[in-house]
Design an enzyme around this catalytic site. Structure first.
Site, PDB file in Angstrom:
ATOM      1  N   ASP A   1       0.816  -1.220   0.000  1.00  0.00           N
ATOM      2  CA  ASP A   1       0.000   0.000   0.000  1.00  0.00           C
ATOM      3  C   ASP A   1       0.845   1.263   0.000  1.00  0.00           C
ATOM      4  O   ASP A   1       0.433   2.296   0.530  1.00  0.00           O
ATOM      5  CB  ASP A   1      -0.953   0.012   1.217  1.00  0.00           C
ATOM      6  CG  ASP A   1      -1.760  -1.258   1.343  1.00  0.00           C
ATOM      7  OD1 ASP A   1      -2.304  -1.699   0.321  1.00  0.00           O
ATOM      8  OD2 ASP A   1      -1.831  -1.817   2.447  1.00  0.00           O
TER       9      ASP A   1
ATOM     10  N   THR B   1     -10.181  -5.138  -0.006  1.00  0.00           N
ATOM     11  CA  THR B   1     -11.245  -5.485   0.934  1.00  0.00           C
ATOM     12  C   THR B   1     -11.931  -4.297   1.572  1.00  0.00           C
ATOM     13  O   THR B   1     -12.989  -4.452   2.158  1.00  0.00           O
ATOM     14  CB  THR B   1     -10.679  -6.364   2.070  1.00  0.00           C
ATOM     15  OG1 THR B   1      -9.700  -5.590   2.795  1.00  0.00           O
ATOM     16  CG2 THR B   1     -10.026  -7.621   1.512  1.00  0.00           C
ATOM     17  N   GLY B   2     -11.307  -3.114   1.482  1.00  0.00           N
ATOM     18  CA  GLY B   2     -11.863  -1.960   2.170  1.00  0.00           C
ATOM     19  C   GLY B   2     -11.603  -1.976   3.663  1.00  0.00           C
ATOM     20  O   GLY B   2     -12.150  -1.150   4.409  1.00  0.00           O
TER      21      GLY B   2
ATOM     22  N   ALA C   1      -4.237  -8.344  -4.192  1.00  0.00           N
ATOM     23  CA  ALA C   1      -3.585  -7.038  -4.219  1.00  0.00           C
ATOM     24  C   ALA C   1      -4.420  -6.062  -5.029  1.00  0.00           C
ATOM     25  O   ALA C   1      -5.327  -6.445  -5.766  1.00  0.00           O
ATOM     26  CB  ALA C   1      -2.180  -7.160  -4.816  1.00  0.00           C
ATOM     27  N   GLY C   2      -4.098  -4.797  -4.915  1.00  0.00           N
ATOM     28  CA  GLY C   2      -4.803  -3.796  -5.693  1.00  0.00           C
ATOM     29  C   GLY C   2      -3.914  -2.603  -5.979  1.00  0.00           C
ATOM     30  O   GLY C   2      -3.163  -2.164  -5.110  1.00  0.00           O
ATOM     31  N   HIS C   3      -3.970  -2.108  -7.208  1.00  0.00           N
ATOM     32  CA  HIS C   3      -3.256  -0.887  -7.576  1.00  0.00           C
ATOM     33  C   HIS C   3      -4.298   0.168  -7.937  1.00  0.00           C
ATOM     34  O   HIS C   3      -5.130  -0.051  -8.824  1.00  0.00           O
ATOM     35  CB  HIS C   3      -2.335  -1.131  -8.772  1.00  0.00           C
ATOM     36  CG  HIS C   3      -1.148  -1.981  -8.458  1.00  0.00           C
ATOM     37  ND1 HIS C   3      -0.198  -1.618  -7.527  1.00  0.00           N
ATOM     38  CD2 HIS C   3      -0.748  -3.166  -8.954  1.00  0.00           C
ATOM     39  CE1 HIS C   3       0.738  -2.552  -7.470  1.00  0.00           C
ATOM     40  NE2 HIS C   3       0.421  -3.509  -8.313  1.00  0.00           N
TER      41      HIS C   3
ATOM     42  N   LYS D   1       2.722   2.080  -5.227  1.00  0.00           N
ATOM     43  CA  LYS D   1       3.536   1.602  -6.355  1.00  0.00           C
ATOM     44  C   LYS D   1       2.871   1.879  -7.695  1.00  0.00           C
ATOM     45  O   LYS D   1       3.540   2.217  -8.676  1.00  0.00           O
ATOM     46  CB  LYS D   1       3.799   0.096  -6.193  1.00  0.00           C
ATOM     47  CG  LYS D   1       4.592  -0.265  -4.950  1.00  0.00           C
ATOM     48  CD  LYS D   1       4.842  -1.761  -4.860  1.00  0.00           C
ATOM     49  CE  LYS D   1       3.577  -2.551  -4.603  1.00  0.00           C
ATOM     50  NZ  LYS D   1       2.930  -2.241  -3.307  1.00  0.00           N
TER      51      LYS D   1
ATOM     52  N   GLN E   1       2.146  -6.065  -3.413  1.00  0.00           N
ATOM     53  CA  GLN E   1       2.413  -6.154  -1.978  1.00  0.00           C
ATOM     54  C   GLN E   1       3.815  -5.632  -1.643  1.00  0.00           C
ATOM     55  O   GLN E   1       4.242  -4.647  -2.228  1.00  0.00           O
ATOM     56  CB  GLN E   1       2.179  -7.599  -1.506  1.00  0.00           C
ATOM     57  CG  GLN E   1       0.739  -8.013  -1.694  1.00  0.00           C
ATOM     58  CD  GLN E   1       0.606  -9.415  -2.233  1.00  0.00           C
ATOM     59  OE1 GLN E   1       1.491  -9.991  -2.843  1.00  0.00           O
ATOM     60  NE2 GLN E   1      -0.555 -10.002  -2.022  1.00  0.00           N
TER      61      GLN E   1
ATOM     62  N   ARG F   1      -9.771  -1.326   7.172  1.00  0.00           N
ATOM     63  CA  ARG F   1      -8.973  -0.226   7.701  1.00  0.00           C
ATOM     64  C   ARG F   1      -7.533  -0.687   7.920  1.00  0.00           C
ATOM     65  O   ARG F   1      -7.283  -1.754   8.462  1.00  0.00           O
ATOM     66  CB  ARG F   1      -9.557   0.240   9.038  1.00  0.00           C
ATOM     67  CG  ARG F   1      -8.877   1.460   9.650  1.00  0.00           C
ATOM     68  CD  ARG F   1      -9.402   1.670  11.075  1.00  0.00           C
ATOM     69  NE  ARG F   1      -8.981   2.933  11.642  1.00  0.00           N
ATOM     70  CZ  ARG F   1      -7.797   3.164  12.211  1.00  0.00           C
ATOM     71  NH1 ARG F   1      -6.891   2.187  12.235  1.00  0.00           N
ATOM     72  NH2 ARG F   1      -7.507   4.335  12.729  1.00  0.00           N
TER      73      ARG F   1
ATOM     74  N   THR G   1      -7.327 -12.431   2.582  1.00  0.00           N
ATOM     75  CA  THR G   1      -8.348 -11.688   1.839  1.00  0.00           C
ATOM     76  C   THR G   1      -9.368 -12.602   1.189  1.00  0.00           C
ATOM     77  O   THR G   1     -10.260 -12.139   0.483  1.00  0.00           O
ATOM     78  CB  THR G   1      -7.699 -10.822   0.738  1.00  0.00           C
ATOM     79  OG1 THR G   1      -7.013 -11.687  -0.181  1.00  0.00           O
ATOM     80  CG2 THR G   1      -6.734  -9.808   1.330  1.00  0.00           C
TER      81      THR G   1
END
Length: 363
Positions: free
Chosen positions: A15, A301-302, A41-43, A18, A226, A304, A131
């Site tokens: 996070d 996942t949203g 993962a998420g970009h 990248k 990641q 926190r 996740t």
């Protein structure tokens, strides 16, 4: 113009931004390669649409998809073809994506039973905050070899036979988890028929196509998912992902020469972590100041994120293991009016003060 051969990796727990760094490096002659990880993962990048910036998130695709760059999927990725096809079609609709797509014929295919197994295992004892994206079960199948379905298998005429063989090998595991039932094989085949037809045209011997592109003077940007703190061998075991995340490993998996590439480690000035796992510099007061105003929620996942003070001990080790040529620091603006404490050593029970990162950070 100087050829850009760059690998971009995270240095702590992910996070770090990248995708934004990759987006800024893209040229008209770039291939952006997703080198590891999967839908866990998420970009996130912002793209212009109708004169306004809109946030877009990719999970299986490299962030270059939203820049209309040529994109590639490397052999270490946990490749979910249905999710990838959806991201590709969304990009075609949103930004008129029309560039090249290359998918390694060697990449393993993540299937719905991997996700179902992940969810089933997280409900039991020993949850590690997955996740539920199927990553652990997928990489187990990769390591098992006999139960790995490659993209070459997936788009070939013999996919039904290969799928049947794998389901037989996994029969007990799938039955114990309540996944396998009459007609399950037919359901999987039907669910993936469109993806198989649409994606077959993109199957390539990726290592050779990247070599060809480089020899023609083209840019290659290797995008890691990641970060090093989640590496399966070198991270905070057992609170890691299931794949290798360091730059030298990613370059080797793509048959790219380390000496030709510049490696950039990306570090958010304050580390964050989502899910379970130790975080030595976590401070509740600092966390309460930073997180609500900084949008610190997981892209997948949203959930926190937790925030802590800068951990230079961890960053120093990560920069070394990634053989970094440089470090990019992000999100300094979020803490510009705050006093920061910085970790320069750990106090380890029974050992005392050390500038080394122990394998167990929970002490």
């Amino acid at each position: 113009m100087t050829q850009k051969l760059i690998a971009i990796v995270g240095l702590v727990w992910g996070d770090e931004g990248k995708g934004k760094i990759v987006d800024e490096l893209i040229t008209d002659n770039s291939i952006v390669v997703r080198a590891n990880g999967g839908g866990n993962a998420g970009h996130q990048v912002h793209v212009e649409k109708n004169g306004q910036l809109e946030k877009r998130t990719t999970h299986v695709s490299p962030s270059g998809l939203m820049h209309n760059a040529a994109i590639a999927i490397g052999p270490q990725v946990a490749f979910d073809p249905i999710q990838f096809l959806k991201e590709l079609e969304d990009a075609r609709t949103d930004i008129g994506y029309d560039n090249r797509v290359l998918i390694s014929e060697r990449v393993g295919v993540l299937l719905p039973y991997h996700i179902a197994l992940d969810t089933f295992e997280e409900m039991g004892a020993g949850s590690i905050g997955s996740t539920n994206s199927g990553i652990g079960p997928f990489y187990r199948d990769n390591a098992n070899r006999k139960t790995r379905i490659t993209f070459r298998d997936f788009v070939s005429d013999h996919f039904p036979e290969r799928l049947r063989e794998v389901l037989q090998l996994k029969e007990r595991e799938l039955k114990d988890a309540g996944i396998l039932h009459r007609g399950y094989e037919e359901e999987l085949l039907a669910a993936h028929e469109t993806a198989r037809k649409e994606l077959a045209q993109f199957a390539v011997r990726l290592e050779y196509r990247l070599k060809d592109h480089m020899e023609r003077g083209g840019d290659v940007l290797v995008e890691g998912a990641q970060a090093s703190g989640l590496d399966v061998d070198l991270g905070t075991i057992p609170y890691t992902t299931s794949s290798h995340l360091t730059a030298p490993h990613l370059l080797a998996s793509l048959e790219l020469p380390r000496g030709a590439f510049k490696i950039l480690g990306v570090e958010k000035i304050y580390p964050t972590r989502v899910g379970k796992g130790p975080m030595p510099t976590y401070d509740s007061e600092f966390d309460a100041q930073v997180v609500p105003n900084a949008g610190e929620v997981g892209a997948k996942t949203g959930r926190r994120r937790r925030a802590g003070y800068p951990d230079w001990v961890f960053v120093r080790r990560s920069a070394r293991m990634n053989d970094c040529d440089g470090i990019v620091i992000t999100r300094a603006d979020n803490v510009q009016d705050m006093d920061l404490r910085v970790c320069i050593a750990y106090d380890v029970p029974g050992e005392g003060r050390t500038e080394e990162v122990p394998s167990d950070l929970e002490g």
